[in-house]
Design an enzyme around this catalytic site. Sequence first.
Site, mmCIF file in Angstrom:
data_model
loop_
_atom_site.group_PDB
_atom_site.id
_atom_site.type_symbol
_atom_site.label_atom_id
_atom_site.label_comp_id
_atom_site.label_asym_id
_atom_site.label_seq_id
_atom_site.Cartn_x
_atom_site.Cartn_y
_atom_site.Cartn_z
ATOM 1 N N LYS A 192 0.892 -1.169 0.000
ATOM 2 C CA LYS A 192 0.000 0.000 0.000
ATOM 3 C C LYS A 192 0.927 1.216 0.000
ATOM 4 O O LYS A 192 0.895 2.066 0.906
ATOM 5 C CB LYS A 192 -0.907 -0.078 1.249
ATOM 6 C CG LYS A 192 -2.012 0.938 1.301
ATOM 7 C CD LYS A 192 -3.160 0.631 0.359
ATOM 8 C CE LYS A 192 -4.190 1.754 0.423
ATOM 9 N NZ LYS A 192 -5.197 1.662 -0.635
ATOM 10 N N ASP A 225 -5.582 -3.086 -2.197
ATOM 11 C CA ASP A 225 -7.019 -3.001 -2.494
ATOM 12 C C ASP A 225 -7.288 -3.478 -3.916
ATOM 13 O O ASP A 225 -8.231 -4.232 -4.179
ATOM 14 C CB ASP A 225 -7.561 -1.573 -2.256
ATOM 15 C CG ASP A 225 -6.623 -0.477 -2.745
ATOM 16 O OD1 ASP A 225 -5.465 -0.783 -3.107
ATOM 17 O OD2 ASP A 225 -7.029 0.694 -2.779
ATOM 18 N N ASP A 249 -2.562 -12.281 5.257
ATOM 19 C CA ASP A 249 -3.594 -12.959 6.047
ATOM 20 C C ASP A 249 -4.929 -12.877 5.301
ATOM 21 O O ASP A 249 -5.635 -13.875 5.114
ATOM 22 C CB ASP A 249 -3.681 -12.238 7.405
ATOM 23 C CG ASP A 249 -4.518 -13.003 8.413
ATOM 24 O OD1 ASP A 249 -5.060 -14.061 8.055
ATOM 25 O OD2 ASP A 249 -4.630 -12.533 9.556
ATOM 26 N N ASP A 253 -6.712 -15.947 2.449
ATOM 27 C CA ASP A 253 -8.041 -16.515 2.702
ATOM 28 C C ASP A 253 -8.980 -16.244 1.526
ATOM 29 O O ASP A 253 -9.784 -17.097 1.148
ATOM 30 C CB ASP A 253 -8.656 -15.939 3.977
ATOM 31 C CG ASP A 253 -8.301 -16.786 5.189
ATOM 32 O OD1 ASP A 253 -7.319 -17.565 5.091
ATOM 33 O OD2 ASP A 253 -8.983 -16.691 6.223
#
Length: 372
Positions: A192, A225, A249, A253
């Site tokens: 980011k 994002d 993390d 997923d």
Amino acid sequence: MTTKHILLLHGDGIGPEVVGEAKRVLEWCGTAAGMSFVFDEALIGGSAYDAVGTPYPAETLEKAKKADAILLGAVGGPKWESLEYAKRPERGLLGIRKDLDLFANLRPAMCFAALADASSLKPEIISGLDILIVRELTGDIYFGQPRGVSVENGHRVGRNTMIYADWEVTRIGRVALDLARARGKKLCSVDKANVLETTEMWREEVQKLRDAEYKDIELSHMYVDNAAMQLVRAPKQFDVMVTGNIFGDILSDCAAMLTGSLGMLPSASLGAEINGKRAALYEPVHGSAPDIAGKGVANPIATILSVSMMLRYSFGLNAQADLVDAAVANVLESGLRTGDIMQTGAKKVGTREMGDAILTALQNLAANTKVA
Ligand code: NAD
């Protein structure tokens, strides 16, 4: 004959059932590759607490340090949920990850053609997917200081610190670049950098490393994002992705669920290379599934695919790893399913039958391809 020492940590719930099937696959692959696999076992999690009063016995760490690779089932279950924090099964898993300094978490997301319908995405977006997310596991906002909640000027203030040192970025970057080199030679580093200086430094260090030592790898950078959006829009554009602990993390997923079922997802956690040996722990992504434990119905494929990762990343047995992946694909094509991935028209089987079918498929493939 080369000998490799493999430590089995069965753990709790369905752990012993799925590790049992994966061990049979490992034994077959060892013989096929002309390598001697020597197995040892140790306690971890709730079953360790029941036996010796701690979820993480000292003997387990000793054996783990000596092993060439570790295969873990899962830990935890309602039986141990009311124990004090230090005695809970999860402490065993967190303890071994920390003590072996397992800083690189590898989470592949592969979609077997036969299961393309199980995803919430359209089959054409997901079919044939094969991406690998490399998540830094020992740094970042989860560990940075200062942290905590305090009262300042009459208001509660919560704070956590995102922190990385250049050497931490370089060592995870190197793992990811090496993996990209062995796969499709494409790496996407996720950050980011537009708003977080820590990740601006991350981007610069990964780029520096690539320019100095990995000119053959196509490196791109993406804001987290956008990466999340791209993973669900067009996941096949990626080969290897590398990112920090918190972004990894979430993204791992997200990528995992692209493929449909928890029972299909393997993982590896790698440590630093010391004297030519890299600590490595392989485990399915799923937990101990207490609701189906002991019934012989758990899906062993995530653990068997973790074995495939072990063959590839710890022992360099790529041909055997490819065979295991192909055997799983063939069994799924043939229409066998455990309950968690059951589809209309398929044949429902239990843990042992699924293991048997994968072993038979391995033997058939080896006979046909003469790889083994
Ligand atoms: P879980 O992954 O154990 O189970 C979630 C659901 O998926 C359950 O319905 C279960 O039956 C099903 N499932 C999971 N693996 C399966 C398999 N191989 N085959 C068929 N079905 C499968 O997650 P949970 O229920 O949230 O947690 C249960 C316990 O596991 C808790 O104590 C939790 O702390 C622990 N846990 C451990 C790990 C680990 O050891 N790495 C990871 C996650 C959860």
